[in-house]
Design a protein around this motif. Structure first.
Motif, PDB file in Angstrom:
ATOM      1  N   ILE A  15      -3.448  17.215   2.616  1.00 55.38           N
ATOM      2  CA  ILE A  15      -2.293  17.380   1.728  1.00 55.38           C
ATOM      3  C   ILE A  15      -0.991  17.405   2.528  1.00 55.38           C
ATOM      4  O   ILE A  15       0.005  16.772   2.149  1.00 55.38           O
ATOM      5  CB  ILE A  15      -2.445  18.662   0.895  1.00 55.38           C
ATOM      6  CG1 ILE A  15      -3.681  18.556  -0.004  1.00 55.38           C
ATOM      7  CG2 ILE A  15      -1.192  18.889   0.039  1.00 55.38           C
ATOM      8  CD1 ILE A  15      -4.003  19.830  -0.767  1.00 55.38           C
TER       9      ILE A  15
ATOM     10  N   SER B 205      -0.139  13.923   3.699  1.00 53.91           N
ATOM     11  CA  SER B 205       0.295  13.079   2.578  1.00 53.91           C
ATOM     12  C   SER B 205       1.733  13.403   2.174  1.00 53.91           C
ATOM     13  O   SER B 205       2.509  12.491   1.854  1.00 53.91           O
ATOM     14  CB  SER B 205      -0.639  13.258   1.377  1.00 53.91           C
ATOM     15  OG  SER B 205      -0.530  14.566   0.849  1.00 53.91           O
TER      16      SER B 205
ATOM     17  N   ILE C 227       4.779  10.770   2.105  1.00 52.98           N
ATOM     18  CA  ILE C 227       5.620  10.506   0.931  1.00 52.98           C
ATOM     19  C   ILE C 227       7.104  10.679   1.289  1.00 52.98           C
ATOM     20  O   ILE C 227       7.956   9.904   0.846  1.00 52.98           O
ATOM     21  CB  ILE C 227       5.218  11.447  -0.225  1.00 52.98           C
ATOM     22  CG1 ILE C 227       3.812  11.075  -0.725  1.00 52.98           C
ATOM     23  CG2 ILE C 227       6.222  11.361  -1.363  1.00 52.98           C
ATOM     24  CD1 ILE C 227       3.254  12.045  -1.735  1.00 52.98           C
TER      25      ILE C 227
ATOM     26  N   PHE D  39       0.710   6.305  -9.214  1.00 47.29           N
ATOM     27  CA  PHE D  39       0.635   7.612  -8.574  1.00 47.29           C
ATOM     28  C   PHE D  39      -0.747   8.240  -8.750  1.00 47.29           C
ATOM     29  O   PHE D  39      -1.270   8.871  -7.830  1.00 47.29           O
ATOM     30  CB  PHE D  39       1.722   8.539  -9.127  1.00 47.29           C
ATOM     31  CG  PHE D  39       3.074   8.291  -8.542  1.00 47.29           C
ATOM     32  CD1 PHE D  39       3.366   8.655  -7.236  1.00 47.29           C
ATOM     33  CD2 PHE D  39       4.061   7.666  -9.281  1.00 47.29           C
ATOM     34  CE1 PHE D  39       4.613   8.414  -6.682  1.00 47.29           C
ATOM     35  CE2 PHE D  39       5.315   7.416  -8.737  1.00 47.29           C
ATOM     36  CZ  PHE D  39       5.598   7.800  -7.435  1.00 47.29           C
ATOM     37  N   LEU D  40      -1.365   8.035  -9.919  1.00 50.09           N
ATOM     38  CA  LEU D  40      -2.698   8.600 -10.150  1.00 50.09           C
ATOM     39  C   LEU D  40      -3.732   7.953  -9.233  1.00 50.09           C
ATOM     40  O   LEU D  40      -4.529   8.649  -8.581  1.00 50.09           O
ATOM     41  CB  LEU D  40      -3.095   8.416 -11.614  1.00 50.09           C
ATOM     42  CG  LEU D  40      -2.337   9.268 -12.632  1.00 50.09           C
ATOM     43  CD1 LEU D  40      -2.736   8.891 -14.058  1.00 50.09           C
ATOM     44  CD2 LEU D  40      -2.605  10.752 -12.395  1.00 50.09           C
TER      45      LEU D  40
ATOM     46  N   ILE E 202      -3.056   8.959  -5.557  1.00 50.61           N
ATOM     47  CA  ILE E 202      -3.554  10.291  -5.193  1.00 50.61           C
ATOM     48  C   ILE E 202      -5.073  10.272  -5.033  1.00 50.61           C
ATOM     49  O   ILE E 202      -5.615  10.771  -4.037  1.00 50.61           O
ATOM     50  CB  ILE E 202      -3.138  11.326  -6.261  1.00 50.61           C
ATOM     51  CG1 ILE E 202      -1.612  11.511  -6.253  1.00 50.61           C
ATOM     52  CG2 ILE E 202      -3.825  12.671  -6.007  1.00 50.61           C
ATOM     53  CD1 ILE E 202      -1.097  12.340  -7.405  1.00 50.61           C
ATOM     54  N   GLY E 203      -5.758   9.671  -6.016  1.00 45.95           N
ATOM     55  CA  GLY E 203      -7.222   9.623  -5.935  1.00 45.95           C
ATOM     56  C   GLY E 203      -7.716   8.832  -4.741  1.00 45.95           C
ATOM     57  O   GLY E 203      -8.620   9.269  -4.015  1.00 45.95           O
TER      58      GLY E 203
ATOM     59  N   TYR F  58      -6.078   8.008  -1.918  1.00 52.72           N
ATOM     60  CA  TYR F  58      -5.702   8.585  -0.628  1.00 52.72           C
ATOM     61  C   TYR F  58      -6.591   9.778  -0.290  1.00 52.72           C
ATOM     62  O   TYR F  58      -7.087   9.888   0.838  1.00 52.72           O
ATOM     63  CB  TYR F  58      -4.239   9.023  -0.653  1.00 52.72           C
ATOM     64  CG  TYR F  58      -3.859   9.825   0.564  1.00 52.72           C
ATOM     65  CD1 TYR F  58      -3.685   9.205   1.799  1.00 52.72           C
ATOM     66  CD2 TYR F  58      -3.702  11.210   0.491  1.00 52.72           C
ATOM     67  CE1 TYR F  58      -3.361   9.944   2.933  1.00 52.72           C
ATOM     68  CE2 TYR F  58      -3.373  11.949   1.612  1.00 52.72           C
ATOM     69  CZ  TYR F  58      -3.203  11.320   2.824  1.00 52.72           C
ATOM     70  OH  TYR F  58      -2.898  12.058   3.925  1.00 52.72           O
ATOM     71  N   PHE F  59      -6.809  10.681  -1.235  1.00 55.29           N
ATOM     72  CA  PHE F  59      -7.640  11.850  -0.954  1.00 55.29           C
ATOM     73  C   PHE F  59      -9.089  11.462  -0.708  1.00 55.29           C
ATOM     74  O   PHE F  59      -9.774  12.081   0.106  1.00 55.29           O
ATOM     75  CB  PHE F  59      -7.538  12.852  -2.098  1.00 55.29           C
ATOM     76  CG  PHE F  59      -6.328  13.728  -2.040  1.00 55.29           C
ATOM     77  CD1 PHE F  59      -6.359  14.953  -1.391  1.00 55.29           C
ATOM     78  CD2 PHE F  59      -5.140  13.325  -2.614  1.00 55.29           C
ATOM     79  CE1 PHE F  59      -5.237  15.749  -1.317  1.00 55.29           C
ATOM     80  CE2 PHE F  59      -4.009  14.124  -2.551  1.00 55.29           C
ATOM     81  CZ  PHE F  59      -4.054  15.337  -1.906  1.00 55.29           C
TER      82      PHE F  59
END
Length: 433
Positions: A231, A234, A238, A304-305, A308-309, A311-312
């Motif tokens: 996190i 990231s 960003i 963005f959704l 996020i999914g 990248y994590f």
């Protein structure tokens, strides 16, 4: 303040205070702009004109080759062909087009030679073949006694008008515009995963090799440490991307003001020179209308959704790899399986989605979690049912939690393992502990 928050804050501050991070954050947009100017300047430079010798023993074709910015055709039919070949060997000419003498021009469909030291480009050969084919066709028509002008007047030029089922007019090349927009989003996700996933991995390796990790995990759970690194990195990424966007926009504004480049030219002020100009303006307006009709807001939200999914999901794998090895050179055997799905997603997107965005292949790969962040974003501009997007997101985040659970097991054991590069078999054993 929770332990996870402290770890996130620590990772974020450590990244943004790094000298290389600061330098590249402000230097990268400048380099990008300078490279853009360099490419634009190089594209305006004229290449050396290549001289093509023509030895036409028929005298029928030589006057039909027109000079261009790249090629200059010279009639050397009066010179002995052996002398011309010697000139080619000494590179005085790029090549020789040899048209032998014949009683019937039609026999030259396969009798013409092009002689050169280097293999010519496909475009050049196609152009030469087209000129010769047109002249042979003209010769055949005139020989048969048909009226050439009458035949030319009967040729039709078809220009399809595209229209949607709802009755709205559309434009050609709309699919290409959509795939470029979707591909840009997918490419940004891929680059973010590769750049900042590696940062997570290197951070883990650095703390492991410095033996700092032994002190940290005495008060922090391995899972919390792994998620804090992901996190925090990231958030730093960003921030870097946001600064790039701001500096890039500012540089574009300055360039527009200094050099008088106006990117928002009003098409209504363009003078009408006839039907062609009106058609071009209408076409530009149609493209702008089609772009505005795209679900821009939804695409940004979905970006963005999936960002996020995706990248994590991948960062948890990068963190597990960093915990399993002692040096960055030992990561190569584990990085290939991570890179392959990303590359596969790009290839499927560009070669399948553009031709059949709702086909079986595109739909299946937009559901597979390791390729869906790229493929689904390329499909969305073409109009994807909401339930397919919802299923893809559920599978993506469900896989993320499952991968994080497995990655945490590898991280928990590998973070204290030194002196030996683990095999795939050993990693499988760690998952059972």
């Amino acid at each position: 303040m929770s332990i996870l928050t402290l770890i996130i804050k620590r990772e974020f501050i450590a990244k943004v205070r790094n000298k290389s991070f600061i330098v590249m954050t402000f230097l990268s947009p400048v380099i990008f702009v300078l490279l853009s100017f360099l490419i634009a300047y190089l594209s305006t430079m004229k290449a050396d004109v290549k001289k093509i010798a023509i030895h036409d023993e028929t005298g029928y074709f030589v006057d039909h080759f027109e000079n261009t910015e790249q090629y200059e055709f010279q009639n050397l039919s009066a010179i002995d062909i052996k002398i011309i070949k010697d000139s080619i060997s000494s590179e005085a000419y790029e090549g020789l087009l040899y048209i032998p003498k014949t009683t019937n021009i039609s026999d030259l469909e396969k009798g013409i030679q092009y002689i050169s030291n280097e293999s010519p480009s496909i475009g050049f050969i196609t152009k030469i073949e087209g000129v010769i084919a047109n002249e042979i066709t003209t010769y055949n028509v005139m020989k048969s006694g048909m009226d050439l002008k009458l035949i030319e007047s009967t040729k039709a030029k078809v220009d399809l008008t595209l229209e949607k089922a709802s009755g709205e007019a559309t434009v050609k090349g709309l699919n290409e515009m959509k795939i470029i927009i979707g591909g840009l989003f997918g490419y940004l996700i891929m680059m973010f995963i590769i750049i900042y996933g590696n940062l997570v991995m290197r951070s883990v390796i650095e703390e492991k090799t410095n033996r700092i990790i032994e002190i940290i995990i005495s008060s922090v759970k391995p899972f919390q440490l792994m998620m804090g690194k992901i996190i925090g990195t990231s958030m730093a990424g960003i921030l870097q991307f946001s600064i790039w966007a701001i500096i890039g926009g500012f540089l574009l504004f300055v360039i527009s003001a200094v050099f008088g480049i106006n990117a928002t030219t009003n098409v209504a002020n363009v003078p009408l020179d006839g039907v062609v100009s009106e058609s071009a303006i209408l076409n530009a307006q149609n493209y702008l209308t089609e772009f505005m009709n795209l679900p821009i807001f939804s695409m940004v939200c979905y970006f963005f959704l999936f960002f996020i999914g995706g990248y994590f999901l991948y960062s948890s794998l990068y963190a597990a790899i960093g915990a399993a090895v002692d040096s960055e050179t030992d990561t190569q055997q584990f990085l290939l399986p991570i890179m392959l799905p990303l590359m596969l997603g790009v290839y499927v997107g560009f070669f399948t989605v553009i031709n059949n965005p709702h086909g079986t292949v595109a739909t299946v790969f937009s559901m597979i979690p390791f390729t869906s962040p790229i493929v689904m974003l390329m499909r969305i501009p073409f109009g994807v049912p909401w339930w397919q997007i919802a299923i893809s997101l559920l599978i993506l985040f469900g896989t993320f939690f499952l991968v994080v659970w497995f990655a945490a097991k590898v991280y928990r054991i590998g973070i204290l393992m030194y002196g030996k590069r683990p095999s795939w078999k050993e990693l499988y054993k760690w998952l059972k502990y």
